[in-house]
Design a protein around this motif. Sequence first.
Motif: not given
Length: 149
Positions: A47-65
């Motif tokens: 499962x890709x662990x990239x998510x974006x917050x509302x208003x973000x232009x692209x997803x960022x990686x959710x780090x381990x932890x």
Amino acid sequence: MSAITSQSQTTARSLATRPVWQVGVVAVLAGAVVTEAFALVARGLGVPMDAASPGATEAAEIPVGGFAGGVLFWAIVGVVLAMAVARWAQRPARTFVVTTVALTALSLVGPAVAPHTATSTQVVLAVSHVVAAAVIIPLLARRLSHRRV
């Protein structure tokens, strides 16, 4: 088998006599560990662990932890709520469970509307909220069913 049952009964009695904040610390740590383990399994399954917050232009990686960190941050609010209902609510366990289940349901909106986030990631995020709640809420509710603050 009886040794395990005896140990769990001793643990339950011990939690019932501890201050709410101490039970909260145990519950939050357990919730963070279980939720992070769930996220690591999802990661391992691809499962890709990239998510974006509302208003973000692209997803960022959710780090381990990152999942454990989120649980630690938000569950502290839950512990404060537990302490407040222990002090002021007529039926603290019921008040806490109803409130936290409603807040958990409300928290599912965030993952559902996360922009630039894969559906599989949204599902893992939503389920992680439920996993954390399933660990933390019962432990605190059990403590709140006893009147000692």
